[in-house]
Design a protein around this motif. Structure first.
Motif, short mmCIF file in Angstrom:
data_model
loop_
_atom_site.label_atom_id
_atom_site.label_comp_id
_atom_site.label_asym_id
_atom_site.label_seq_id
_atom_site.Cartn_x
_atom_site.Cartn_y
_atom_site.Cartn_z
N GLY A 131 89.72 -36.70 20.43
CA GLY A 131 89.22 -37.43 21.59
C GLY A 131 88.46 -36.61 22.60
N HIS A 132 88.17 -35.35 22.28
CA HIS A 132 87.47 -34.47 23.21
C HIS A 132 86.10 -34.07 22.66
CE1 HIS A 132 90.86 -33.81 25.91
NE2 HIS A 132 91.62 -33.79 24.83
N GLU A 133 85.26 -33.65 23.56
CA GLU A 133 83.97 -33.08 23.17
C GLU A 133 84.22 -31.77 22.42
OE1 GLU A 133 80.90 -34.44 23.71
OE2 GLU A 133 82.04 -36.18 24.42
N PRO A 134 83.23 -31.30 21.64
CA PRO A 134 83.39 -30.00 20.97
C PRO A 134 83.80 -28.92 21.96
CG PRO A 134 81.44 -31.10 20.16
CD PRO A 134 81.94 -31.92 21.32
N GLN A 135 84.65 -28.01 21.51
CA GLN A 135 85.19 -26.98 22.38
C GLN A 135 84.93 -25.59 21.81
OE1 GLN A 135 89.18 -27.73 23.90
NE2 GLN A 135 89.01 -29.82 23.11
N SER A 136 84.86 -24.61 22.68
CA SER A 136 84.66 -23.23 22.26
C SER A 136 85.99 -22.62 21.84
CB SER A 136 84.07 -22.40 23.41
OG SER A 136 85.02 -22.26 24.45
N LEU A 137 85.91 -21.53 21.11
CA LEU A 137 87.10 -20.80 20.70
C LEU A 137 87.91 -20.35 21.91
CD1 LEU A 137 88.91 -19.32 18.65
CD2 LEU A 137 87.29 -17.41 18.76
N SER A 138 87.22 -19.82 22.92
CA SER A 138 87.94 -19.34 24.09
C SER A 138 88.64 -20.47 24.83
CB SER A 138 87.02 -18.56 25.03
OG SER A 138 85.98 -19.37 25.49
N ARG A 191 93.64 -23.12 26.15
CA ARG A 191 94.36 -24.39 26.22
C ARG A 191 95.67 -24.35 25.43
NH1 ARG A 191 91.73 -30.17 24.68
NH2 ARG A 191 93.48 -31.41 25.36
N LEU A 192 95.64 -23.65 24.28
CA LEU A 192 96.81 -23.58 23.42
C LEU A 192 97.74 -22.42 23.76
CD1 LEU A 192 94.99 -24.32 20.04
CD2 LEU A 192 96.45 -25.90 21.35
N GLY A 193 97.25 -21.49 24.60
CA GLY A 193 98.04 -20.32 24.94
C GLY A 193 98.26 -19.41 23.74
N ARG A 194 97.23 -19.32 22.90
CA ARG A 194 97.33 -18.53 21.67
C ARG A 194 96.24 -17.48 21.62
NH1 ARG A 194 96.98 -22.15 16.70
NH2 ARG A 194 97.19 -20.12 15.71
N ASP A 195 96.45 -16.45 20.82
CA ASP A 195 95.48 -15.39 20.60
C ASP A 195 94.22 -15.97 19.93
OD1 ASP A 195 94.92 -12.36 20.24
OD2 ASP A 195 94.63 -13.21 18.22
N LEU A 229 96.42 -27.56 17.09
CA LEU A 229 95.00 -27.31 17.33
C LEU A 229 94.20 -28.61 17.19
CD1 LEU A 229 92.46 -25.53 17.66
CD2 LEU A 229 92.67 -24.96 15.24
N LEU A 230 94.49 -29.36 16.15
CA LEU A 230 93.78 -30.63 15.94
C LEU A 230 94.05 -31.59 17.09
CD1 LEU A 230 91.93 -31.87 13.81
CD2 LEU A 230 93.96 -32.90 12.78
N ARG A 231 95.29 -31.63 17.54
CA ARG A 231 95.65 -32.50 18.67
C ARG A 231 94.83 -32.13 19.92
NH1 ARG A 231 101.10 -31.50 19.25
NH2 ARG A 231 101.41 -32.66 17.34
N ALA A 232 94.54 -30.84 20.09
CA ALA A 232 93.75 -30.40 21.25
C ALA A 232 92.29 -30.83 21.12
CB ALA A 232 93.83 -28.87 21.38
N LEU A 233 91.86 -31.16 19.92
CA LEU A 233 90.47 -31.59 19.70
C LEU A 233 90.29 -33.10 19.68
CD1 LEU A 233 89.55 -29.04 16.89
CD2 LEU A 233 88.55 -29.11 19.19
#
Length: 114
Positions: free
Chosen positions: A56-63, A68-72, A50-54
């Motif tokens: 270097g990126h702008e803030p992201q929504s839960l959805s 992006r992670l393919g998770r619930d 999850l941290l890796r997905a964040l």
């Protein structure tokens, strides 16, 4: 590039960094845990992903993160809650999640067991 160091530091090390900062010495960004066990309890493999997905990126929504992670979404929300409670990520406007760093350095030393 803005890098954060995630690691383990005792009270003495944290106080030394704080004192140096008060003297005007740049310290960089740190996220510190009291023990290696606490670090690994908070930073599970899924939370690292999850941290890796964040990073270097702008803030992201839960959805967006869930997709992006393919998770619930409920599982991702639980991980966000745990990371926010530990001070690793922040919630920002529009209920987005922020990690304002471009890279992460992990640093800790493990000595001999008592």
């Amino acid at each position: 590039m803005r890098t954060v160091t995630i690691g383990v530091s005792g009270i003495a090390e944290t106080q030394a960094r704080l004192s140096a900062a008060f003297r005007g010495e740049k310290q960089g960004a740190f996220i510190s845990f009291a023990s290696v066990e606490q670090l690994w309890t908070v930073m599970t493999p899924r939370r690292w992903t999850l941290l890796r997905a964040l990073v270097g990126h702008e803030p992201q929504s839960l959805s967006a993160l869930s997709d992006r992670l393919g998770r619930d979404a409920d599982e991702v929300q639980a991980d966000i809650d745990a990371l926010a409670k530990a001070g690793v990520v922040e919630r920002v406007a529009d209920d987005r999640v922020s990690f304002p760093f471009d890279s992460v350095h992990v640093d800790f030393t493990m000595g001999r067991a008592a």
